[in-house]
Design a protein around this motif. Structure first.
Motif: not given
Length: 233
Positions: A66-70, A121-123
């Motif tokens: 829930g804190q992502g994406p990283f 991970l961020d896309r």
């Protein structure tokens, strides 16, 4: 420290943040005005994550989803020695227990990090970097010894390479990296003249972040030193 390859307000996650290099990575990232948050994970954080506890790895990933994406995830955990053992100098020193404990931290745990954290991970720009070691290079092994550590890092490199191929199909912008930090003055290197020949953890952290900042999806699955040099398998 300025990470130019990440978008303004990028989010970072450091696993093993209480160790020498891990803590230095956290400090360096927090000096970057472009970084919105740095999440620390370890055995004493909330949620806790212990690479020897598979359940904690899965649960930590679920709680942090829930804190992502990283945009950046770094695993800085590793073991070379403990109160119970030192690196083996010869075959006669091999111990089943030492092999298990070394692989648990350096290989098995990170394998599960790949499984559970790669999806966070961020896309657009997502990097998952693992601290490996040059002594894990099979081609570069000229001295022998250090059986458990060398083998566990070589296996880690293969896991990262293999995962990068699969993940590229669904996350083409993901970058998975094996990174060699060099000799750093830390608890890991202390019995091996680390205080004399190692450089400060802060310098290593900045070097590693500079390498990460320069590498894009074409480098995913690669093995790199702190100076940007591609290392042999």
């Amino acid at each position: 420290m300025h990470m130019e390859s990440f978008s303004e307000g990028y989010r970072a996650l450091v696993i093993g943040a209480s160790g020498g290099i891990g803590a230095a990575l956290v400090d360096a990232l927090r000096t970057d005005p472009r970084c919105a948050s740095v999440t620390e994970l370890g055995r004493s954080t909330s949620p806790p994550l212990d690479l020897a506890d598979p359940v904690s790895i899965e649960q930590a990933a679920a709680e942090l989803a829930g804190q992502g994406p990283f945009h950046l995830i770094i695993n800085a955990v590793g073991v070379l020695h403990s109160d119970a053992f030192m690196p083996e100098k010869r075959l006669a020193d091999l111990s089943h227990q030492q092999l298990l404990e070394t692989f648990q931290v350096n290989t098995f745990g990170p394998a599960l990090l790949l499984r559970y954290f790669s999806g966070l991970l961020d896309r657009q720009r997502g990097v998952l970097a693992m601290l490996s070691a040059k002594v894990g290079s099979i081609c570069d092994n000229r001295l022998g010894g250090w059986y458990s550590y060398r083998a566990s890092k070589a296996a880690l490199n293969m896991l990262i390479k293999t995962a990068s191929i699969e993940i590229k199909r669904s996350q083409p912008n993901a970058v998975l990296l094996a990174l060699h930090p060099g000799t750093v003055n830390s608890n890991l290197s202390q019995p091996f003249r680390g205080a004399e020949i190692g450089r400060p953890a802060a310098d290593a952290a900045h070097d590693l972040l500079r390498v990460i900042d320069r590498l894009g999806p074409e480098a995913s699955g690669g093995f790199y030193a702190y100076n940007g040099e591609a290392l042999p398998w």
